[in-house]
Design a protein around this motif. Sequence first.
Motif, PDB file in Angstrom:
ATOM      1  N   PRO A  57       0.783  -1.242   0.000  1.00  0.00           N
ATOM      2  CA  PRO A  57       0.000   0.000   0.000  1.00  0.00           C
ATOM      3  C   PRO A  57       0.809   1.283   0.000  1.00  0.00           C
ATOM      4  O   PRO A  57       0.264   2.352  -0.291  1.00  0.00           O
ATOM      5  CB  PRO A  57      -0.834  -0.106   1.279  1.00  0.00           C
ATOM      6  N   ASN A  58       2.089   1.199   0.327  1.00  0.00           N
ATOM      7  CA  ASN A  58       2.903   2.408   0.349  1.00  0.00           C
ATOM      8  C   ASN A  58       3.872   2.492  -0.826  1.00  0.00           C
ATOM      9  O   ASN A  58       4.628   3.451  -0.949  1.00  0.00           O
ATOM     10  CB  ASN A  58       3.693   2.485   1.669  1.00  0.00           C
ATOM     11  N   ALA A  59       3.869   1.472  -1.695  1.00  0.00           N
ATOM     12  CA  ALA A  59       4.830   1.438  -2.805  1.00  0.00           C
ATOM     13  C   ALA A  59       4.397   2.361  -3.936  1.00  0.00           C
ATOM     14  O   ALA A  59       3.206   2.573  -4.180  1.00  0.00           O
ATOM     15  CB  ALA A  59       4.977   0.013  -3.318  1.00  0.00           C
ATOM     16  N   ARG A  60       5.388   2.859  -4.644  1.00  0.00           N
ATOM     17  CA  ARG A  60       5.157   3.678  -5.840  1.00  0.00           C
ATOM     18  C   ARG A  60       5.523   2.818  -7.049  1.00  0.00           C
ATOM     19  O   ARG A  60       6.694   2.481  -7.239  1.00  0.00           O
ATOM     20  CB  ARG A  60       6.016   4.937  -5.775  1.00  0.00           C
ATOM     21  N   VAL A  61       4.511   2.451  -7.839  1.00  0.00           N
ATOM     22  CA  VAL A  61       4.685   1.439  -8.883  1.00  0.00           C
ATOM     23  C   VAL A  61       4.467   2.061 -10.261  1.00  0.00           C
ATOM     24  O   VAL A  61       3.445   2.720 -10.488  1.00  0.00           O
ATOM     25  CB  VAL A  61       3.709   0.264  -8.686  1.00  0.00           C
ATOM     26  N   ALA A 246       0.893  -7.596   1.651  1.00  0.00           N
ATOM     27  CA  ALA A 246      -0.281  -7.858   2.474  1.00  0.00           C
ATOM     28  C   ALA A 246      -0.873  -9.220   2.118  1.00  0.00           C
ATOM     29  O   ALA A 246      -0.825  -9.657   0.965  1.00  0.00           O
ATOM     30  CB  ALA A 246      -1.319  -6.759   2.266  1.00  0.00           C
ATOM     31  N   ASP A 247      -1.449  -9.878   3.104  1.00  0.00           N
ATOM     32  CA  ASP A 247      -2.063 -11.186   2.891  1.00  0.00           C
ATOM     33  C   ASP A 247      -3.544 -10.977   2.592  1.00  0.00           C
ATOM     34  O   ASP A 247      -4.376 -10.946   3.503  1.00  0.00           O
ATOM     35  CB  ASP A 247      -1.877 -12.056   4.133  1.00  0.00           C
ATOM     36  N   LEU A 248      -3.863 -10.798   1.324  1.00  0.00           N
ATOM     37  CA  LEU A 248      -5.256 -10.570   0.930  1.00  0.00           C
ATOM     38  C   LEU A 248      -5.472 -11.022  -0.508  1.00  0.00           C
ATOM     39  O   LEU A 248      -4.521 -11.260  -1.250  1.00  0.00           O
ATOM     40  CB  LEU A 248      -5.645  -9.097   1.099  1.00  0.00           C
ATOM     41  N   SER A 249      -6.741 -11.141  -0.892  1.00  0.00           N
ATOM     42  CA  SER A 249      -7.119 -11.549  -2.252  1.00  0.00           C
ATOM     43  C   SER A 249      -7.262 -10.301  -3.108  1.00  0.00           C
ATOM     44  O   SER A 249      -8.251  -9.563  -2.981  1.00  0.00           O
ATOM     45  CB  SER A 249      -8.424 -12.345  -2.231  1.00  0.00           C
ATOM     46  N   VAL A 250      -6.295 -10.071  -3.983  1.00  0.00           N
ATOM     47  CA  VAL A 250      -6.290  -8.855  -4.794  1.00  0.00           C
ATOM     48  C   VAL A 250      -7.535  -8.759  -5.658  1.00  0.00           C
ATOM     49  O   VAL A 250      -8.090  -7.674  -5.864  1.00  0.00           O
ATOM     50  CB  VAL A 250      -5.015  -8.810  -5.668  1.00  0.00           C
TER      51      VAL A 250
END
Length: 337
Positions: A57-61, A246-250
Amino acid sequence: MALLETGRRALRRGRALLPWTTVVARNASAGRTGPRIAVIGNCQARGVARSLTVLLPNARVDLMPIGTLGKGRRSLSAFAESLRAYDHVFSQPFLTGRFRDGGSAELVELLPQARLFPAIVFPAFHPDMVYVGDLGSGAEAALVPSPLHTYHSAITLFGYLRGVSAARIVRLFREQTFAALGYLDGWQLSAEDLARSSRAVGVDLTPEILRWSRRGAFMHAINHPKLFVLADLAARLARDADLAPADLSVDAYLVDDLLDDVIWPIYPPIADVYGLAGSYTFKQRTAPGAAPSMLDLQTFIAGSLALYDTMPKTRLTCHRTEHWSGAPEIRALFDAA
């Protein structure tokens, strides 16, 4: 104009985009202060890049489509230099030819923060799907168009080349034909090929292939994975780079962009092998958000034959049909349809 405005917005945010860079989601990096990540690849790379924006969530992609590389006669060394500001560079393999001084292997040697990730190709669900034309050139313009962009049915093409009528070609779409062509037992080879190609770039996808298979059909087409596949690949890249995704379903948070592209059906006899629902309904490319445009089998075959009639036969080249031409039992199967 849209790309220019995107660049202006990025400049106003204090971070200029490279000319070959695509923002993967509106304001995806706004307010983010985490690691800078570049994702280089084909049509699959967008799903990987967008998944990373959710998993980190904090990455710049930033996404850099392979098709834009080498524009303006830039060298690979200059491209690598422009990537040094990124903390991580994830790239699918690309050959020399995009740049005069190397391909992805040389890029990884130049950038210690770069690592390769595999392209996902898995034909088992769609074994009839082929390209036609000059694959060796690497240019999309060298491929023969079809009612489904550049994707063709090998059965339809070979039927056309053998002089089989449209009505008789339709009759070839049955279990007996698929069994004779090896369409019903392609899983093992597809899985082995994908595992082998992934190991070749240092990302062994064997565990992921098993997990994907438990969710049923995980491909829209031979080279278009569903979003959860690309999300798993993104998570794997992040973990291998010690980025703690993060451990979640994208796929619960993002729309699958490849749903707007061609969707090839799983033919019913093939679907039966895998315990899936099958059909002969093909989906054409559509604009984002537009209603799907569908073709039944008869319409798809008729449209394909009409296009082939406009082409010199020298352009209708395909490794699959060339192989079939040398197999008397397959020629007899088509001739007797």
